[in-house]
Design a protein around this motif. Structure first.
Motif, PDB file in Angstrom:
ATOM      1  N   TRP A 131      -5.361   6.048  -0.352  1.00  0.00           N
ATOM      2  CA  TRP A 131      -4.628   7.237  -0.800  1.00  0.00           C
ATOM      3  C   TRP A 131      -5.167   8.509  -0.147  1.00  0.00           C
ATOM      4  O   TRP A 131      -4.391   9.384   0.242  1.00  0.00           O
ATOM      5  N   GLU A 135      -3.715   8.780   3.224  1.00  0.00           N
ATOM      6  CA  GLU A 135      -2.286   9.109   3.146  1.00  0.00           C
ATOM      7  C   GLU A 135      -2.079  10.587   2.824  1.00  0.00           C
ATOM      8  O   GLU A 135      -1.211  11.245   3.419  1.00  0.00           O
ATOM      9  N   LYS A 139       0.689   6.300  -7.212  1.00  0.00           N
ATOM     10  CA  LYS A 139       0.272   5.131  -6.426  1.00  0.00           C
ATOM     11  C   LYS A 139      -0.296   4.044  -7.342  1.00  0.00           C
ATOM     12  O   LYS A 139      -0.022   2.852  -7.171  1.00  0.00           O
TER      13      LYS A 139
END
Length: 535
Positions: free
Chosen positions: A60, A63, A121
């Motif tokens: 994450w 990202e 997520k």
């Protein structure tokens, strides 16, 4: 010259004798019978879930860096790390216990992203259930269940562009000039890691702490929220005993725990180390400077900057109950040393209903929306100590003891939840008691309704009620877990439920006329363990 742990030198550096080792083996065998240890499969599952969670967090971070158009060289080295803390990091978690974890990210992120983007997520993972973000909490947290393991995630930002694997969070500069919410999030790991570094023998510390935690849960005194002591407080107390008996085996540490703290003179604080007072303008427990700190009844101080009192919720009643239970433990340990008692007697469950002549039954709730119900139950539980505080100021109430577990209502009204408070009264007239306590009940009900409305969780179908009853008016049907085939029950062990799940058990109450036990007076304490700790 051997290393000295803590603020003072040791009380004794004697090595264990054969009898001490025999008692330790008996203690370990007794503890295993309570089914608090994980087996290898459960341990490996917990480790696997933790590794998967950390991998997801690192993915994450990369990202989010791409979304922010961060330079590629920074994105590749952004790192990211999750640090376990609490009982899991201390190595004393029981079977089915949750995982507390600190997620650390680089300083160029916004905290909001963790509770929105990373939350999304997590929610998308098929293994994740019951996920909830609580940003308004004192320590903002994401709670979730991953393959049956309850996890609480807190988030902190590091004042640098990357988070390396070898990061040492005990460096005080970590908490300099950062958001106070990040300081609080860092605090959980910093305290537990420091505790581990301040004991001479980590293995003996862990086993002794497991024993004390089991005892505290069996005796209904394990709850920071309700004014007793939580895991960190018990850990600091056990660590202090380890410091002054550095070579002692586990059974000796447990025996000395009850001996020392049965003589402790409160409010002299328990501290493991002299914490440096950095000039970072952060809240720091110091009764010389902060007038409110002088009012704390049972200070147990964290060993990391900024030092805090872990037992700030302890009240006059809970202090009396804690002292009484510690004295009981000391008396039993003396008999164990004389071979007149077994370790199982130390871990006998307390009979809350037999102990108190009068019991407050509260709060009856009927909630139709499941999410609101969970939040309301948490709200009431977090505020019960306010009702106890109000009751303690009442001239008719000598002592108020909250049962640490909520009880379900009648099975035909399964949307009800009840909490019970045992009372020691200075009056025999129950009608006078009822009239005198009604003001306290009304004030508490108004507080809960007001907080529920301000938090947008108030439900029109919710009803709150508080009633003062004699114990014989409380009748429950017994519902006890059957022993597992692998368990060997100690002779005095009543209904062997998991130490973390005792609240699911109901007790059948009969007419009894026994009076509650009286508080035992404190003796003087050995000065070597707390020399002028207020300075």
């Amino acid at each position: 010259m051997p290393k000295t742990y803590g603020l003072t030198g040791p009380i004794s550096e004697d090595l264990p004798e054969e009898e001490n080792l025999i008692q330790t083996r008996k203690l370990l065998d007794t503890m295993k019978s309570y089914n608090v240890y994980e087996n290898n499969l459960e341990f490996e599952h917990r480790e696997r879930v933790f590794r998967r969670l950390e991998s997801l967090f690192r993915d994450w971070l990369k990202e989010i860096c791409i979304e922010m158009n961060v330079p590629e060289v920074v994105t590749e080295k952004v790192g990211g790390k999750i640090f376990p803390f609490g009982s899991y990091h201390l190595g004393v978690h029981s079977k089915g216990a949750d995982i507390d974890a600190l997620c650390v990210g680089p300083g160029f992120l916004e905290r909001k992203a963790f509770f929105t983007s990373f939350f999304a997520k997590l929610k998308a993972q098929k293994e994740v259930k019951d996920i909830q973000a609580i940003e308004e909490a004192y320590v903002p947290v994401i709670t979730l269940s991953w393959e049956g393991i309850q996890i609480d995630l807190v988030f902190a930002l590091l004042s640098r562009r990357s988070v390396p694997d070898n990061l040492d969070l005990l460096n005080n500069s970590i908490v300099k000039d950062i958001d106070i919410r990040c300081v609080r999030s860092f605090n959980g790991y910093r305290v537990t890691e420091q505790i581990l570094r301040l004991v001479p023998n980590v293995l003996n510390f862990r086993v002794a702490l497991r024993a004390i935690k089991l005892w505290a849960k069996q005796r209904n005194i394990y709850s920071n929220k309700l004014g007793f002591l939580g895991g960190v407080s018990w850990a600091i107390m056990v660590a202090r005993i380890c410091q002054v008996y550095p070579n002692a085996t586990t059974s000796t540490l447990v025996i000395k725990f009850f001996k020392i703290f049965s003589m402790w003179v409160w409010p002299i604080p328990i501290r493991l180390i002299e914490v440096e007072k950095c000039n970072y303008n952060l809240p720091f427990w110091d009764p010389k400077v902060n007038q409110s700190d002088r009012c704390h009844l049972m200070p147990i101080i964290t060993p990391a900057y900024p030092q805090q009192n872990t037992s700030v919720n302890v009240s006059r009643s809970t202090l009396a109950i804690l002292n009484e239970e510690i004295h009981r433990g000391h008396a039993i340990c003396q008999e164990i040393e004389q071979k007149k008692a077994k370790w199982s007697e130390l871990f006998e469950q307390t009979d809350f209903f037999q102990k108190y002549q009068y019991v407050l039954r509260h709060v009856k709730m009927k909630i139709d929306i499941a999410t609101h119900r969970t939040q309301l139950v948490g709200l009431v539980e977090s505020k019960i100590r306010l009702l106890v505080s109000t009751l303690e100021r009442n001239e008719l109430v000598s002592l108020a003891h909250v049962h640490p577990h909520a009880f379900p209502g009648h099975r035909k009204a399964n949307k009800n939840t009840m909490w019970l408070i045992g009372l020691v009264l200075n009056v025999k007239d129950s009608e006078r008691c009822k009239i005198n306590l009604e003001c306290s009940f009304e004030t508490f009900t108004n507080i809960i309704n007001s907080l529920a409305r301000s938090s947008d969780i108030y439900d029109e179908g919710m009803s709150l009620s508080v009633a003062c009853l004699r114990r014989e008016d409380l009748i429950y049907e017994p519902q006890q877990r059957a022993p597992q085939p692998s368990e060997t029950l100690p002779p005095c062990h009543v209904s062997p439920v998991s130490a973390d799940k005792q609240g699911t058990k109901k007790r059948e109450l009969l007419h009894r006329s026994e009076t509650p036990s009286k508080k035992i007076k404190d003796d003087k304490v050995c000065s070597i363990i707390h020399p002028n700790c207020m300075s």
